[in-house]
Design a protein around this motif. Structure first.
Motif, PDB file in Angstrom:
ATOM      1  N   PHE A 292      -7.441 -18.964   4.333  1.00 42.24           N
ATOM      2  CA  PHE A 292      -6.009 -18.317   3.988  1.00 42.24           C
ATOM      3  C   PHE A 292      -5.774 -17.380   5.125  1.00 42.24           C
ATOM      4  CE2 PHE A 292      -3.264 -15.594   1.811  1.00 42.24           C
ATOM      5  CZ  PHE A 292      -2.034 -16.595   1.496  1.00 42.24           C
ATOM      6  N   GLU A 293      -4.970 -17.439   6.018  1.00 37.23           N
ATOM      7  CA  GLU A 293      -4.713 -16.753   7.095  1.00 37.23           C
ATOM      8  C   GLU A 293      -3.592 -16.007   6.881  1.00 37.23           C
ATOM      9  OE1 GLU A 293      -4.623 -18.826  10.613  1.00 37.23           O
ATOM     10  OE2 GLU A 293      -6.672 -19.426  10.563  1.00 37.23           O
ATOM     11  N   ASP A 294      -2.780 -16.040   5.843  1.00 29.85           N
ATOM     12  CA  ASP A 294      -1.540 -15.192   5.519  1.00 29.85           C
ATOM     13  C   ASP A 294      -1.560 -14.167   4.500  1.00 29.85           C
ATOM     14  OD1 ASP A 294      -0.312 -17.151   7.091  1.00 29.85           O
ATOM     15  OD2 ASP A 294      -0.014 -18.516   5.401  1.00 29.85           O
ATOM     16  N   ALA A 295      -3.021 -13.587   4.186  1.00 29.22           N
ATOM     17  CA  ALA A 295      -3.355 -12.540   3.322  1.00 29.22           C
ATOM     18  C   ALA A 295      -2.759 -11.255   4.087  1.00 29.22           C
ATOM     19  CB  ALA A 295      -4.701 -12.276   3.072  1.00 29.22           C
ATOM     20  N   ARG A 296      -1.888 -10.541   3.455  1.00 31.78           N
ATOM     21  CA  ARG A 296      -1.188  -9.371   3.964  1.00 31.78           C
ATOM     22  C   ARG A 296      -1.356  -8.308   2.924  1.00 31.78           C
ATOM     23  NH1 ARG A 296      -1.857 -12.145   7.387  1.00 31.78           N
ATOM     24  NH2 ARG A 296      -0.432 -12.575   9.366  1.00 31.78           N
ATOM     25  N   PRO A 297      -1.491  -7.188   2.996  1.00 29.84           N
ATOM     26  CA  PRO A 297      -1.449  -5.899   1.987  1.00 29.84           C
ATOM     27  C   PRO A 297      -0.046  -5.572   2.010  1.00 29.84           C
ATOM     28  CG  PRO A 297      -1.513  -4.891   4.277  1.00 29.84           C
ATOM     29  CD  PRO A 297      -1.791  -6.622   4.462  1.00 29.84           C
ATOM     30  N   GLU A 298       0.282  -4.566   0.855  1.00 29.67           N
ATOM     31  CA  GLU A 298       1.386  -4.094   0.416  1.00 29.67           C
ATOM     32  C   GLU A 298       2.173  -3.478   1.470  1.00 29.67           C
ATOM     33  OE1 GLU A 298       2.805  -4.949  -2.649  1.00 29.67           O
ATOM     34  OE2 GLU A 298       1.008  -6.026  -3.508  1.00 29.67           O
ATOM     35  N   TRP A 299       3.428  -3.315   1.407  1.00 30.72           N
ATOM     36  CA  TRP A 299       4.390  -2.978   2.458  1.00 30.72           C
ATOM     37  C   TRP A 299       4.068  -1.480   2.686  1.00 30.72           C
ATOM     38  CZ3 TRP A 299       7.425   1.494   1.302  1.00 30.72           C
ATOM     39  CH2 TRP A 299       7.471   1.757   0.033  1.00 30.72           C
ATOM     40  N   TYR A 300       3.564  -0.695   1.940  1.00 26.74           N
ATOM     41  CA  TYR A 300       3.262   0.754   2.419  1.00 26.74           C
ATOM     42  C   TYR A 300       1.815   1.085   2.917  1.00 26.74           C
ATOM     43  CZ  TYR A 300       1.382   0.001  -2.464  1.00 26.74           C
ATOM     44  OH  TYR A 300       0.601  -0.564  -3.488  1.00 26.74           O
ATOM     45  N   ALA A 301       0.964  -0.050   2.917  1.00 27.83           N
ATOM     46  CA  ALA A 301      -0.125  -0.056   3.662  1.00 27.83           C
ATOM     47  C   ALA A 301      -0.295  -0.881   4.942  1.00 27.83           C
ATOM     48  CB  ALA A 301      -1.269  -1.012   2.794  1.00 27.83           C
ATOM     49  N   LEU A 302       0.982  -1.517   5.409  1.00 24.03           N
ATOM     50  CA  LEU A 302       1.116  -2.228   6.367  1.00 24.03           C
ATOM     51  C   LEU A 302       0.962  -1.068   8.016  1.00 24.03           C
ATOM     52  CD1 LEU A 302       4.233  -4.295   5.983  1.00 24.03           C
ATOM     53  CD2 LEU A 302       1.886  -5.106   6.190  1.00 24.03           C
ATOM     54  N   PRO A 303       1.141   0.080   7.941  1.00 23.51           N
ATOM     55  CA  PRO A 303       1.010   0.855   8.802  1.00 23.51           C
ATOM     56  C   PRO A 303      -0.683   1.055   9.264  1.00 23.51           C
ATOM     57  CG  PRO A 303       2.579   1.980   7.793  1.00 23.51           C
ATOM     58  CD  PRO A 303       2.306   1.042   6.847  1.00 23.51           C
ATOM     59  N   LEU A 304      -1.503   1.198   8.032  1.00 22.06           N
ATOM     60  CA  LEU A 304      -2.905   1.150   8.427  1.00 22.06           C
ATOM     61  C   LEU A 304      -3.425  -0.009   8.620  1.00 22.06           C
ATOM     62  CD1 LEU A 304      -5.552   2.865   8.357  1.00 22.06           C
ATOM     63  CD2 LEU A 304      -5.761   2.272   5.803  1.00 22.06           C
ATOM     64  N   TYR A 305      -3.098  -1.031   8.148  1.00 24.34           N
ATOM     65  CA  TYR A 305      -3.256  -2.536   8.596  1.00 24.34           C
ATOM     66  C   TYR A 305      -3.076  -2.648  10.195  1.00 24.34           C
ATOM     67  CZ  TYR A 305      -2.382  -7.344   9.156  1.00 24.34           C
ATOM     68  OH  TYR A 305      -2.481  -8.827   9.465  1.00 24.34           O
ATOM     69  N   GLN A 306      -1.875  -2.319  10.776  1.00 22.78           N
ATOM     70  CA  GLN A 306      -1.540  -2.528  12.159  1.00 22.78           C
ATOM     71  C   GLN A 306      -2.289  -1.678  12.985  1.00 22.78           C
ATOM     72  OE1 GLN A 306       0.294  -4.864  13.412  1.00 22.78           O
ATOM     73  NE2 GLN A 306      -0.105  -4.249  15.542  1.00 22.78           N
ATOM     74  N   LEU A 307      -2.652  -0.457  12.248  1.00 18.93           N
ATOM     75  CA  LEU A 307      -3.521   0.471  13.182  1.00 18.93           C
ATOM     76  C   LEU A 307      -5.097  -0.288  13.278  1.00 18.93           C
ATOM     77  CD1 LEU A 307      -3.669   3.148  14.646  1.00 18.93           C
ATOM     78  CD2 LEU A 307      -4.369   4.171  12.626  1.00 18.93           C
ATOM     79  N   LEU A 308      -5.506  -0.670  12.388  1.00 18.32           N
ATOM     80  CA  LEU A 308      -7.020  -1.340  12.467  1.00 18.32           C
ATOM     81  C   LEU A 308      -6.994  -2.645  13.239  1.00 18.32           C
ATOM     82  CD1 LEU A 308      -7.925  -0.870   8.544  1.00 18.32           C
ATOM     83  CD2 LEU A 308      -8.598   0.517  10.567  1.00 18.32           C
ATOM     84  N   LYS A 309      -5.854  -3.166  13.261  1.00 22.62           N
ATOM     85  CA  LYS A 309      -5.799  -4.379  14.232  1.00 22.62           C
ATOM     86  C   LYS A 309      -5.827  -4.073  15.647  1.00 22.62           C
ATOM     87  CE  LYS A 309      -2.674  -7.553  13.599  1.00 22.62           C
ATOM     88  NZ  LYS A 309      -1.416  -8.214  13.173  1.00 22.62           N
TER      89      LYS A 309
END
Length: 681
Positions: A292-309
């Motif tokens: 499952f490659e479509d797992a995404r965090p909640e909208w308020y955690a997207l900044p940290l998610y993108q930074l870790l990428k």
């Protein structure tokens, strides 16, 4: 001031007049002194709207005024909106808790049962969108306190309670995301626990404490549910008591009771509107064994998610995961020690305002970036929330669920059959949606990723009404069978519903270029030997071209279908075209009539045979090149001869020659078990 005393020798009226004049002078003097004291009092800071008492404290040689809550209309309105959102989230959460089963086996089913009912879906949407609004309002409240400068002492307790509220709301979101136990919840929690294990010193211990085993299971669901429904609400009640006191002080501002009621009503309407426009999602049942490659965090955690990428793995990613969030939290905690409320102008007012705006803009940019990437991912097919899965992806998911249900009608169903039934139900709904006409540029842009509608289009790109109607009938039948299986209570009803699903799948596979086994019991294809009775009467003379099997005039305007990019799909299409030609010649009898005309079947077969010589590189280890090339040449020659075939035995002889060419190639590899000659057995 010297007070004037009345003359004792004066008459009574005169003495009374003097006493009244003296009293008036004393009152005027008192009022003048009060006005003078007010004018000499140092003003409150322009960036801290505070209620100051008349008393001052001497701290370190600086006059500091006693500070209560910032009695501004903005603080009062935000506090009222926060309390309204908290009430909606808490009320809907209590309703959801009554129907939730905190086990790995039943959590998804219990949430699915609530999701399928009108009341349960409404509660889930209110809880989901109310939590989102609560996060937004918490951030707005903290930003307002920073902007007004009320983080400074002696108002630091209000500031710390606002930070605690933000932390509590984020913890509620982190613990509640796992509870639906769908694919996004299970895979997302698995990723977050993996990040938690990378935290130095206590990371692995915290992960083990939350996981409760080697993988996500009943212990994990129970612990997350206990945190979400017991521990965090208890802490929230303690915090709410103090926050309620702050809100009551804030309501002493100029805002009227009507304004507070209006804000509360708008907050409720906003949550209801968002819940109706964007209901709480529920995907397929969670399974870590399924990619499952479509797992995404909640909208308020997207900044940290993108930074870790962006950050490379190792020390840099650890800095972004641990040091940056903890450093930001520590900075916010120590802000009260950087400056006090005093008679001097605020030194940190504009620096903090600019910093807060810059951080907010950076977070918005980092949050929008992954959304843009998801829209453009997979050659325009999208990913995450914007994923548009093609038919192959959906069929693979269906195949896994059908395999889990069991194939044989004599085989019992698994205990979690209702969970797989609901997945098939959802997949059937997704299969119905893409029945539309695809623009020519979109079809040309992604030839290797056929969209579902390609299976229902004519070669010229127009929507085939007959195929579309059949497709809807099969999808409706599969969805109806999945619904019955989902609601079935007895073993007999479950078996009957499973057979309905299997029948819908078999009918669809028979009519399209799909020959994957759906039912292990093979469908019989009967070879029919036609006996033609010779009548004594003399037949009229027929022109030679009228005896041809293919009508040359019907080839005009036809165009071969797009050749599949996948070799296995290409071979299956060739087999299907051969079977349909045999059906048109009445040499085979099958359960379903052919979907192509005679000429269209030949064109598709010829188009699929064209790339055969150039795909030998995929089979170097199993097929020797000389044998492969000879089989391709024989196939090409047999197709050219088949085009000139006449009706009757001549067509049969020529198509058997084509079949022998195919079998010559298949015999080179033992893994290929299909033989053209098997069709006549």
């Amino acid at each position: 001031m010297v007070e004037t005393l009345p003359d004792p020798s004066a008459s009574d009226p005169e003495r009374i007049k003097q006493e009244l004049m003296a009293e008036a002078e004393r009152e005027l003097a008192r009022r003048a002194a009060e006005e003078s004291r007010k004018k000499s009092r140092p003003p409150a800071d322009s960036d801290a709207e505070t209620v100051l008492s008349g008393e001052t404290l001497r701290v370190g040689g600086t006059s500091v005024y006693r500070v209560m809550h910032p009695a501004s209309p903005v603080s009062a309105m935000v506090a009222s909106a926060l309390l309204a959102a908290l009430a909606m989230v808490a009320g809907s959460g209590i309703g959801l808790a009554l129907g939730f089963a905190p086990t790995a086996e039943d959590a998804y089913s219990s949430v699915g049962a609530m999701h399928d009912s009108a009341a349960g879906a409404a509660l889930r949407s209110i809880h989901y969108q109310g939590a989102n609004v609560l996060v937004y309002l918490s951030v707005v409240y903290v930003m307002h306190l920073i902007w007004s400068g009320f983080f400074r002492r002696p108002g630091h307790w209000i500031w710390w309670r606002a930070l605690a509220l933000c932390l509590l709301v984020l913890l509620f979101g982190a613990t509640g995301q796992l509870l639906p136990m769908d694919q996004n919840a299970v895979h997302g929690t698995h990723i977050r626990l993996g990040y938690l294990a990378e935290v130095p010193v206590a990371g692995e211990a915290l992960r083990s404490a939350l996981l409760g085993g080697d993988e996500i299971g009943t212990a994990t669901v129970a612990r997350f549910y206990a945190l979400h429904a017991i521990v965090l609400p208890a802490l929230g009640l303690v915090l709410l008591r103090r926050f309620w006191r702050d809100a009551r002080q804030a309501q002493a501002s100029r805002a009227s009771l009507l304004a507070h009621g209006l804000v509360i009503g708008l907050t409720v309407l906003l949550v209801l509107f968002l819940g109706s426009v964007s209901p709480a999602p529920l995907g397929l049942s969670g399974d870590l064994g399924e990619p499952f490659e479509d797992a995404r965090p909640e909208w308020y955690a997207l900044p940290l998610y993108q930074l870790l990428k962006w950050l490379p793995a190792g020390v840099m990613q650890l800095l972004g995961l641990v040091v940056l969030p903890l450093g930001a939290a520590a900075f916010l905690m120590v802000l009260p020690w950087l400056e006090r409320v005093s008679a001097e102008p605020a030194r940190l007012r504009w620096p903090l305002r600019l910093l807060s705006v810059a951080v907010l803009a950076l977070c918005v940019g980092l949050g929008v970036w992954p959304l843009i990437e998801d829209v453009r991912a997979n050659e325009g097919q999208g990913a995450g929330l914007f994923a548009r899965h093609d038919v192959e992806h959906l069929m693979e998911a269906l195949k896994r669920r059908n395999d889990a249900l069991g194939h044989s009608r004599h085989e019992g169903l698994p205990d979690d059959a209702h969970r797989h039934a609901r997945d098939i139900w959802q997949l059937a709904q997704q299969l119905r949606e893409p029945l539309r006409r695809v623009p020519a540029d979109e079809r040309a842009k992604y030839p290797e990723r056929p969209i579902l509608v390609d299976y229902n289009l004519q070669p010229d790109g127009r929507l085939d009404d007959v195929r579309a109607r059949r497709w809807r009938e099969w999808v409706d039948a599969m969805e109806a069978g999945a619904r019955r299986l989902y609601a079935a209570n007895s073993d007999a009803d479950q078996r009957k519903a499973r057979e309905e699903i299997r029948k819908a799948c078999v009918n669809c596979h028979d009519s399209y270029d799909v020959n994957d086994p759906v039912n292990p019991e093979p469908r019989r294809v009967v070879f029919v030997t036609r006996t033609v009775e010779v009548k004594p009467e003399i037949k009229p003379e027929v022109k030679p071209e009228a005896l041809l099997f293919f009508d040359e005039a019907k080839f005009k305007g036809l165009k071969a279908a797009e050749v599949p990019g996948k070799t296995s799909t290409l071979m299956k299409r060739m087999k299907t075209c051969c079977v349909e030609l045999l059906q048109h010649a009445e040499l085979l009898k099958a359960d379903k009539p052919p979907t192509r005309s005679i000429e269209q079947a030949f064109l598709d077969l010829q188009a699929c045979s064209a790339p055969l010589p150039v795909i030998h590189d995929q089979f170097k280890k199993t097929f020797p090149y000389p044998g492969w090339k000879q089989a391709c040449d024989d196939t090409d020659l047999a197709l050219r001869e088949l085009l000139k075939a006449r009706r009757g035995d001549d067509f049969k002889a020529r198509i058997l020659k084509l079949g022998r060419a195919c079998d010559t190639c298949h015999e080179l590899n033992e893994e290929v078990d299909f033989r053209f000659s098997d069709l006549f057995k």
